[in-house]
Design a protein around this motif. Sequence first.
Motif, PDB file in Angstrom:
ATOM      1  N   THR A 179     -26.846  49.192   4.050  1.00 32.23           N
ATOM      2  CA  THR A 179     -26.382  47.950   5.328  1.00 32.23           C
ATOM      3  C   THR A 179     -26.292  47.093   3.959  1.00 32.23           C
ATOM      4  O   THR A 179     -26.062  46.615   2.855  1.00 32.23           O
ATOM      5  CB  THR A 179     -28.022  47.858   5.288  1.00 32.23           C
ATOM      6  OG1 THR A 179     -27.845  46.979   6.770  1.00 32.23           O
ATOM      7  CG2 THR A 179     -29.328  47.333   4.646  1.00 32.23           C
ATOM      8  N   THR A 180     -25.817  46.495   5.293  1.00 33.81           N
ATOM      9  CA  THR A 180     -25.912  44.560   4.710  1.00 33.81           C
ATOM     10  C   THR A 180     -26.349  43.886   4.840  1.00 33.81           C
ATOM     11  O   THR A 180     -26.561  43.324   6.143  1.00 33.81           O
ATOM     12  CB  THR A 180     -24.290  44.291   5.057  1.00 33.81           C
ATOM     13  OG1 THR A 180     -23.503  45.303   4.037  1.00 33.81           O
ATOM     14  CG2 THR A 180     -23.415  43.038   4.086  1.00 33.81           C
ATOM     15  N   LEU A 181     -27.470  42.777   4.524  1.00 33.98           N
ATOM     16  CA  LEU A 181     -28.180  42.399   4.860  1.00 33.98           C
ATOM     17  C   LEU A 181     -28.268  41.472   4.121  1.00 33.98           C
ATOM     18  O   LEU A 181     -28.868  41.362   2.682  1.00 33.98           O
ATOM     19  CB  LEU A 181     -29.433  42.928   4.774  1.00 33.98           C
ATOM     20  CG  LEU A 181     -30.359  42.910   5.472  1.00 33.98           C
ATOM     21  CD1 LEU A 181     -30.114  42.938   7.254  1.00 33.98           C
ATOM     22  CD2 LEU A 181     -31.874  43.828   5.862  1.00 33.98           C
ATOM     23  N   PRO A 182     -28.231  39.849   4.676  1.00 34.18           N
ATOM     24  CA  PRO A 182     -28.373  38.547   3.320  1.00 34.18           C
ATOM     25  C   PRO A 182     -30.200  38.707   2.717  1.00 34.18           C
ATOM     26  O   PRO A 182     -31.372  39.316   3.807  1.00 34.18           O
ATOM     27  CB  PRO A 182     -28.555  37.285   4.107  1.00 34.18           C
ATOM     28  CG  PRO A 182     -27.201  38.028   4.997  1.00 34.18           C
ATOM     29  CD  PRO A 182     -27.804  38.796   5.157  1.00 34.18           C
ATOM     30  N   LEU A 199     -32.841  37.952   5.606  1.00 35.53           N
ATOM     31  CA  LEU A 199     -33.385  39.133   6.701  1.00 35.53           C
ATOM     32  C   LEU A 199     -34.012  40.202   6.127  1.00 35.53           C
ATOM     33  O   LEU A 199     -34.885  40.856   6.788  1.00 35.53           O
ATOM     34  CB  LEU A 199     -31.555  39.162   7.381  1.00 35.53           C
ATOM     35  CG  LEU A 199     -31.623  38.225   7.973  1.00 35.53           C
ATOM     36  CD1 LEU A 199     -30.232  38.393   8.378  1.00 35.53           C
ATOM     37  CD2 LEU A 199     -31.901  37.813   9.204  1.00 35.53           C
ATOM     38  N   GLY A 248     -25.238  40.272  -0.006  1.00 36.53           N
ATOM     39  CA  GLY A 248     -25.758  41.087   1.039  1.00 36.53           C
ATOM     40  C   GLY A 248     -25.858  42.220   0.666  1.00 36.53           C
ATOM     41  O   GLY A 248     -26.485  43.554   2.046  1.00 36.53           O
TER      42      GLY A 248
END
Lengths: 254, 73
Positions: A97-100, A103, A154
Amino acid sequence: MKNPFSLVGKNIVVTGASSGIGRQTAVICSQMGARVVLIARNNERLKETLSLMQSPENHLVYSIDLAELSGIEAAIKEAVEKMGKLHGLVNAAGISTTLPLKLISNDKLDEFFKTNVYSAVLMSRLFTKQAIVSNEGGSVIMFSSVMGIVGETGKTLYSLTKGALISAAKSMALEFASKKIRFNAISPGVVVTPMSQNAVYSQDEESLNKITALHPLGLGMPDDIANACVYLLSDASRWVTGSNLVVDGGYTAR
Amino acid sequence: METKFLEQFTELLEMEQPVKLNDIFREYENWDSLAYLSVISFVDEEYGIVIPREEFGKMKTVKDIIDFIAANS
């Protein structure tokens, strides 16, 4: 002449065999002469993998969620009864996933560690049991990523789990060296698979060009990683353990 | 969904004032590339929709994002 890269006579378990790199690893292992135990959740896609393999009748398919430990153990024991003890384990199952950071929740951490780390460690524990692994030893591959070595905005959650696998391979390598069970990690760059095609960076041309430019040799193909697996599973790598084989088209060379 | 999204958007971008439907989000003081990534990731996580960069480029107001989600869910 004996081919040191041959997998003839080897029984190899591949998790995540229903798509992407796991699927291609299973296919190439069969072409190199191995008998393969394919594990993934989706039965239909597992069957599809099987149809792509050399001598489909030689291999075993189990559609089980890796989180179901008792089911996995029963399947592996059955596989050993049918084909004999095991020589290799490829832990290819994983999510991305790409998640800051803002989040990332407790639930997300749980989900990613369970899928990417716990399952690989618990599969390794099962594989190393005396009743399971060949008396001559074996080879275990942890699927890390360049994101286990370097970072990117991210990618905290993904990097955490992938770095953990590189570290785990080293300690397990030492713990099992006397039994000739080798543990290594493979760290791919971005490979064209269903997983990477669903990623945020593949959703439009501009983003895709950007990520491609970060790989001097361009994006990878599943074959590129599957071939590296063949090396680590074969006797050609008998003196290699605790290492991290970076296969990234030059991503981390900068 | 509208009210919930406005609340979530406010929190996501750490805005001092609640965001409004007709706000032009690129004019927010704390709008940057990480804010962009946060919105894209948030919409993906929460609604299972990946907004292509090109589509996002056309959006001006918070309502445009909500409309896109509504049209694609």
